[in-house]
Design a protein around this motif. Structure first.
Motif, PDB file in Angstrom:
ATOM      1  N   GLY A  11      -1.745   1.897  10.911  1.00  0.00           N
ATOM      2  CA  GLY A  11      -3.130   1.124  11.655  1.00  0.00           C
ATOM      3  C   GLY A  11      -2.535   0.268  12.785  1.00  0.00           C
ATOM      4  O   GLY A  11      -1.217  -1.222  11.649  1.00  0.00           O
ATOM      5  N   ALA A  14      -4.060  -5.314   9.348  1.00  0.00           N
ATOM      6  CA  ALA A  14      -5.038  -4.602   8.294  1.00  0.00           C
ATOM      7  C   ALA A  14      -5.292  -6.398   7.495  1.00  0.00           C
ATOM      8  O   ALA A  14      -4.199  -7.160   7.921  1.00  0.00           O
ATOM      9  CB  ALA A  14      -3.985  -3.981   7.312  1.00  0.00           C
ATOM     10  N   GLN A 151     -14.718   6.553   6.276  1.00  0.00           N
ATOM     11  CA  GLN A 151     -13.315   6.395   6.944  1.00  0.00           C
ATOM     12  C   GLN A 151     -12.726   5.200   6.086  1.00  0.00           C
ATOM     13  O   GLN A 151     -13.024   4.146   5.697  1.00  0.00           O
ATOM     14  CB  GLN A 151     -13.917   5.705   8.524  1.00  0.00           C
ATOM     15  N   CYS A 153     -10.191   2.532   5.448  1.00  0.00           N
ATOM     16  CA  CYS A 153      -9.482   1.044   5.977  1.00  0.00           C
ATOM     17  C   CYS A 153      -8.686   0.539   5.495  1.00  0.00           C
ATOM     18  O   CYS A 153      -8.640   0.740   4.073  1.00  0.00           O
ATOM     19  CB  CYS A 153     -11.232   0.421   5.955  1.00  0.00           C
ATOM     20  N   THR A 156      -9.944  -4.603   5.565  1.00  0.00           N
ATOM     21  CA  THR A 156     -11.669  -4.664   5.034  1.00  0.00           C
ATOM     22  C   THR A 156     -11.567  -3.446   6.472  1.00  0.00           C
ATOM     23  O   THR A 156     -11.264  -2.875   7.465  1.00  0.00           O
ATOM     24  CB  THR A 156     -11.994  -5.608   5.884  1.00  0.00           C
ATOM     25  N   ARG A 157     -13.446  -3.313   6.274  1.00  0.00           N
ATOM     26  CA  ARG A 157     -13.880  -2.043   6.834  1.00  0.00           C
ATOM     27  C   ARG A 157     -13.368  -1.933   8.149  1.00  0.00           C
ATOM     28  O   ARG A 157     -13.615  -0.949   9.591  1.00  0.00           O
ATOM     29  CB  ARG A 157     -15.285  -2.130   6.828  1.00  0.00           C
ATOM     30  N   GLU A 158     -13.839  -3.157   9.103  1.00  0.00           N
ATOM     31  CA  GLU A 158     -13.094  -3.100  10.732  1.00  0.00           C
ATOM     32  C   GLU A 158     -12.097  -2.587  11.200  1.00  0.00           C
ATOM     33  O   GLU A 158     -11.468  -2.306  11.986  1.00  0.00           O
ATOM     34  CB  GLU A 158     -13.870  -4.710  11.176  1.00  0.00           C
ATOM     35  N   PHE A 159     -10.950  -2.538   9.997  1.00  0.00           N
ATOM     36  CA  PHE A 159      -9.344  -2.238  10.144  1.00  0.00           C
ATOM     37  C   PHE A 159      -9.611  -0.630   9.177  1.00  0.00           C
ATOM     38  O   PHE A 159      -9.104  -0.844   8.546  1.00  0.00           O
ATOM     39  CB  PHE A 159      -8.581  -3.021  10.231  1.00  0.00           C
ATOM     40  N   ASP A 160      -9.934   0.364  10.104  1.00  0.00           N
ATOM     41  CA  ASP A 160      -9.986   1.410  10.209  1.00  0.00           C
ATOM     42  C   ASP A 160      -8.050   1.575   9.797  1.00  0.00           C
ATOM     43  O   ASP A 160      -7.076   1.626  10.469  1.00  0.00           O
ATOM     44  CB  ASP A 160     -10.690   2.113  10.518  1.00  0.00           C
TER      45      ASP A 160
END
Length: 232
Positions: A11, A14, A151, A153, A156-160
């Motif tokens: 990604g 992270a 999804q 991660c 944290t959830r905003e970093f898929d």
């Protein structure tokens, strides 16, 4: 390791937050075992199995970036939401973002890629219809097709996280030769200090578990739960 799997995850960002940082988020240098377990459980998990992380391979140089984000200071209470549903009145449930906004700095990782080597164990909740081959096939099929319950991660959830199954006959990807540096433990093992292993949800108070993480030739070997290397 009979029923082991290997999963490539990557990604652009992270953040594996250090628990000792109370206000600003600061990431560990590499993925934690609990974060790796969360990714595997997002793809396939049942009460009949328990994922055990064996190794985390670091494929890219460790790079940090500082960012500043606007966050909401609180989250909606599940208890209040349930109470409102029972009484049929939603008054008082509103969460006004403009009145509860906080600006926080974070030190995150940039452009990450890891290989998670893991296996699973059957739990006491396994029924007669559960067996290792069945769950291994289910995980491999779901990971190969890109299926997941939610999804995954990277901390944290905003970093898929993007993921790809590495078949058993396929070699584990190696870092570029430019990444064969002391930072990734090439030449001399690099001591990453104490790292969060997981949360013991079965114990009273749900204590945090830690272990001394060593990065050697781009690989962090994770001790098994219950070994003397796991500290409370």
């Amino acid at each position: 390791m009979t029923y082991g799997i290997r999963l490539l995850v990557s990604g652009p960002f992270a953040c594996f937050t250090r628990p000792e940082m109370k206000v600003e988020r600061v990431s560990y240098d590499v993925m934690t075992p609990s974060a790796a377990r969360g990714i595997l459980e997002a793809i396939h998990w049942k009460p009949a199995i328990r994922w055990v992380i064996d190794e985390i391979h670091v494929l890219k140089p460790i790079r940090f970036r500082s960012i500043r984000r606007n966050e909401v200071g609180h989250k909606a209470s599940a208890r209040n939401a349930k109470t409102a549903m029972n009484r049929g009145d939603l008054s008082g449930l509103a969460l006004l973002v403009d009145e509860d906004r906080q600006q926080r700095a974070s030190t995150i990782l940039v452009d990450v890629a890891y290989v998670i080597a893991a296996h699973f164990e059957m739990t006491e909740k396994a029924g007669p219809q559960d067996n290792e081959g069945k769950h291994l096939d289910m995980f491999n099929r779901r990971a190969r097709n890109g299926q997941c319950f939610h999804q995954p991660c990277l901390g944290t959830r905003e970093f898929d996280a993007r993921f790809r199954l590495i078949d058993l006959d396929e070699p584990i990807p190696e870092p570029d030769t430019s990444a064969h540096t002391a930072e990734l433990g090439y030449g001399t093992p690099r001591d990453l200090g104490f790292m969060l292993f997981d949360i013991d949800h079965q114990a009273k108070g749900r204590p945090s578990l830690f272990f001394r993480a060593m990065l050697q030739n781009g690989v962090v070997k994770v001790p098994p739960l219950g070994s003397p290397e796991i500290l409370r």
